[in-house]
Design a protein around this motif. Structure first.
Motif, PDB file in Angstrom:
ATOM      1  N   VAL A   1       3.530  -3.164  -8.654  1.00  8.21           N
ATOM      2  CA  VAL A   1       4.665  -2.530  -7.965  1.00  8.21           C
ATOM      3  C   VAL A   1       4.973  -1.179  -8.600  1.00  8.21           C
ATOM      4  CG1 VAL A   1       7.143  -2.684  -7.505  1.00  8.21           C
ATOM      5  CG2 VAL A   1       5.688  -4.658  -7.095  1.00  8.21           C
ATOM      6  N   ASP A   2       5.020  -1.133  -9.933  1.00  9.16           N
ATOM      7  CA  ASP A   2       5.307   0.133 -10.624  1.00  9.16           C
ATOM      8  C   ASP A   2       4.293   1.204 -10.253  1.00  9.16           C
ATOM      9  OD1 ASP A   2       7.521  -0.967 -11.849  1.00  9.16           O
ATOM     10  OD2 ASP A   2       6.544  -1.252 -13.799  1.00  9.16           O
ATOM     11  N   TYR A   3       3.027   0.829 -10.170  1.00 11.00           N
ATOM     12  CA  TYR A   3       1.983   1.802  -9.842  1.00 11.00           C
ATOM     13  C   TYR A   3       2.075   2.251  -8.379  1.00 11.00           C
ATOM     14  CZ  TYR A   3      -2.539   3.920  -8.987  1.00 11.00           C
ATOM     15  OH  TYR A   3      -3.521   4.796  -8.609  1.00 11.00           O
TER      16      TYR A   3
ATOM     17  N   GLU B   1      -5.076   8.908  -5.739  1.00  7.72           N
ATOM     18  CA  GLU B   1      -6.007   8.171  -6.598  1.00  7.72           C
ATOM     19  C   GLU B   1      -6.675   7.019  -5.864  1.00  7.72           C
ATOM     20  OE1 GLU B   1      -3.688   6.908  -9.979  1.00  7.72           O
ATOM     21  OE2 GLU B   1      -3.028   8.954 -10.402  1.00  7.72           O
ATOM     22  N   TRP B   2      -5.938   6.324  -4.977  1.00  7.16           N
ATOM     23  CA  TRP B   2      -6.477   5.097  -4.395  1.00  7.16           C
ATOM     24  C   TRP B   2      -6.764   5.148  -2.901  1.00  7.16           C
ATOM     25  CZ3 TRP B   2      -3.377   3.058  -0.664  1.00  7.16           C
ATOM     26  CH2 TRP B   2      -2.006   3.310  -0.738  1.00  7.16           C
ATOM     27  N   ASP B   3      -6.231   6.116  -2.177  1.00 10.26           N
ATOM     28  CA  ASP B   3      -6.461   6.186  -0.729  1.00 10.26           C
ATOM     29  C   ASP B   3      -7.551   7.221  -0.447  1.00 10.26           C
ATOM     30  OD1 ASP B   3      -6.462   6.393   2.020  1.00 10.26           O
ATOM     31  OD2 ASP B   3      -4.375   7.028   2.181  1.00 10.26           O
ATOM     32  N   PRO B   4      -8.747   6.768  -0.034  1.00 10.83           N
ATOM     33  CA  PRO B   4      -9.849   7.702   0.195  1.00 10.83           C
ATOM     34  C   PRO B   4      -9.555   8.762   1.259  1.00 10.83           C
ATOM     35  CG  PRO B   4     -10.610   5.427   0.288  1.00 10.83           C
ATOM     36  CD  PRO B   4      -9.118   5.391   0.212  1.00 10.83           C
ATOM     37  N   GLY B   5      -8.608   8.510   2.148  1.00  6.69           N
ATOM     38  CA  GLY B   5      -8.277   9.482   3.189  1.00  6.69           C
ATOM     39  C   GLY B   5      -7.290  10.547   2.750  1.00  6.69           C
ATOM     40  N   THR B   6      -6.600  10.324   1.622  1.00  3.91           N
ATOM     41  CA  THR B   6      -5.579  11.260   1.174  1.00  3.91           C
ATOM     42  C   THR B   6      -6.209  12.467   0.484  1.00  3.91           C
ATOM     43  OG1 THR B   6      -3.858   9.588   0.987  1.00  3.91           O
ATOM     44  CG2 THR B   6      -3.581  11.555  -0.344  1.00  3.91           C
ATOM     45  N   VAL B   7      -5.871  13.651   0.976  1.00  4.67           N
ATOM     46  CA  VAL B   7      -6.315  14.910   0.381  1.00  4.67           C
ATOM     47  C   VAL B   7      -5.320  15.341  -0.693  1.00  4.67           C
ATOM     48  CG1 VAL B   7      -6.793  17.354   0.850  1.00  4.67           C
ATOM     49  CG2 VAL B   7      -7.502  15.593   2.501  1.00  4.67           C
ATOM     50  N   SER B   8      -4.024  15.248  -0.366  1.00  5.91           N
ATOM     51  CA  SER B   8      -2.963  15.549  -1.331  1.00  5.91           C
ATOM     52  C   SER B   8      -1.706  14.784  -0.950  1.00  5.91           C
ATOM     53  CB  SER B   8      -2.668  17.055  -1.382  1.00  5.91           C
ATOM     54  OG  SER B   8      -2.121  17.486  -0.163  1.00  5.91           O
TER      55      SER B   8
ATOM     56  N   GLU C   1     -11.517  -1.297  -2.166  1.00  2.00           N
ATOM     57  CA  GLU C   1     -12.428  -1.023  -3.276  1.00  2.00           C
ATOM     58  C   GLU C   1     -11.757  -0.126  -4.329  1.00  2.00           C
ATOM     59  OE1 GLU C   1     -16.431   1.564  -3.719  1.00  2.00           O
ATOM     60  OE2 GLU C   1     -16.494   0.035  -2.152  1.00  2.00           O
ATOM     61  N   SER C   2     -11.055   0.915  -3.876  1.00  2.87           N
ATOM     62  CA  SER C   2     -10.366   1.822  -4.800  1.00  2.87           C
ATOM     63  C   SER C   2      -9.264   1.110  -5.577  1.00  2.87           C
ATOM     64  CB  SER C   2      -9.753   3.002  -4.046  1.00  2.87           C
ATOM     65  OG  SER C   2     -10.745   3.843  -3.542  1.00  2.87           O
ATOM     66  N   LEU C   3      -8.453   0.319  -4.872  1.00  2.00           N
ATOM     67  CA  LEU C   3      -7.361  -0.383  -5.550  1.00  2.00           C
ATOM     68  C   LEU C   3      -7.904  -1.404  -6.548  1.00  2.00           C
ATOM     69  CD1 LEU C   3      -4.792  -0.766  -2.659  1.00  2.00           C
ATOM     70  CD2 LEU C   3      -4.464   0.491  -4.802  1.00  2.00           C
ATOM     71  N   ARG C   4      -8.969  -2.094  -6.197  1.00  3.22           N
ATOM     72  CA  ARG C   4      -9.572  -3.051  -7.135  1.00  3.22           C
ATOM     73  C   ARG C   4     -10.062  -2.321  -8.390  1.00  3.22           C
ATOM     74  NH1 ARG C   4     -11.531  -8.220  -5.568  1.00  3.22           N
ATOM     75  NH2 ARG C   4     -11.213  -8.705  -3.370  1.00  3.22           N
ATOM     76  N   ARG C   5     -10.697  -1.178  -8.193  1.00  3.38           N
ATOM     77  CA  ARG C   5     -11.237  -0.415  -9.324  1.00  3.38           C
ATOM     78  C   ARG C   5     -10.099   0.057 -10.230  1.00  3.38           C
ATOM     79  NH1 ARG C   5     -11.299   4.669  -9.163  1.00  3.38           N
ATOM     80  NH2 ARG C   5     -11.555   4.832  -6.910  1.00  3.38           N
ATOM     81  N   ILE C   6      -9.041   0.608  -9.644  1.00  5.99           N
ATOM     82  CA  ILE C   6      -7.927   1.168 -10.434  1.00  5.99           C
ATOM     83  C   ILE C   6      -7.075   0.083 -11.082  1.00  5.99           C
ATOM     84  CG2 ILE C   6      -5.737   2.422 -10.198  1.00  5.99           C
ATOM     85  CD1 ILE C   6      -7.224   4.160  -8.087  1.00  5.99           C
ATOM     86  N   LEU C   7      -6.802  -0.985 -10.342  1.00  4.99           N
ATOM     87  CA  LEU C   7      -5.900  -2.026 -10.853  1.00  4.99           C
ATOM     88  C   LEU C   7      -6.633  -3.159 -11.562  1.00  4.99           C
ATOM     89  CD1 LEU C   7      -3.435  -2.132  -7.830  1.00  4.99           C
ATOM     90  CD2 LEU C   7      -3.058  -1.086 -10.073  1.00  4.99           C
TER      91      LEU C   7
END
Length: 145
Positions: free
Chosen positions: A15-17, A26-33, A133-139
């Protein structure tokens, strides 16, 4: 799009993250900024300017944290052509120190943009796989669900 998976962090760490939507970079591949528009602690009503690339086009949405609790976060992004809702349910995993995340994303197109809905469904599923995949890698990955 909906995904359910387990990560190697406690529910409070997750939740904090996730509550700071600027971390979508960092975690959403579609986000540019993604930049915060207001100040102070992140709370219901906090907003972010999000630039994403979807279906080959960059688009800007203003996201707002609409729900924030120890087991649920919801962000709603809006612009003149679409409303995007990211709904994240968080609960303790079956192993100590793990969390089960149920991540749902829904885009509703407005006006002429509704014509993109069938193509968007396919693209959202692919984006869902990449986001998980991104969230698993980061968290922290926990085996295979």
């Amino acid at each position: 799009m909906s995904r359910k998976f387990t990560v190697a962090k406690s529910p409070s760490e997750v939740v904090d993250y996730l509550r700071d939507f600027a971390r979508a970079e960092e975690w959403d591949p579609g986000t540019v900024s993604c930049t915060r528009k207001d100040d102070g602690p992140v709370r219901v009503g906090s907003t972010w300017r999000n630039v994403s690339k979807f279906l080959g086009q960059e688009t800007e949405l203003t996201y707002e944290l609409t729900k924030a609790g120890p087991d649920h976060l919801q962000f709603v992004g809006r612009n003149k052509t679409a409303t995007s809702t990211d709904d994240i349910a968080i609960e303790p995993g079956s192993a100590p120190g793990t969390t089960e995340i149920t991540y749902r994303a829904h885009i509703e197109f407005n006006g002429v943009a509704k014509l993109a809905t069938p193509v968007a469904k396919v693209a959202m599923e692919r984006l869902g796989d990449e986001t998980e995949e991104s969230l698993r890698r980061i968290l922290g990955p926990v085996g295979v669900d």
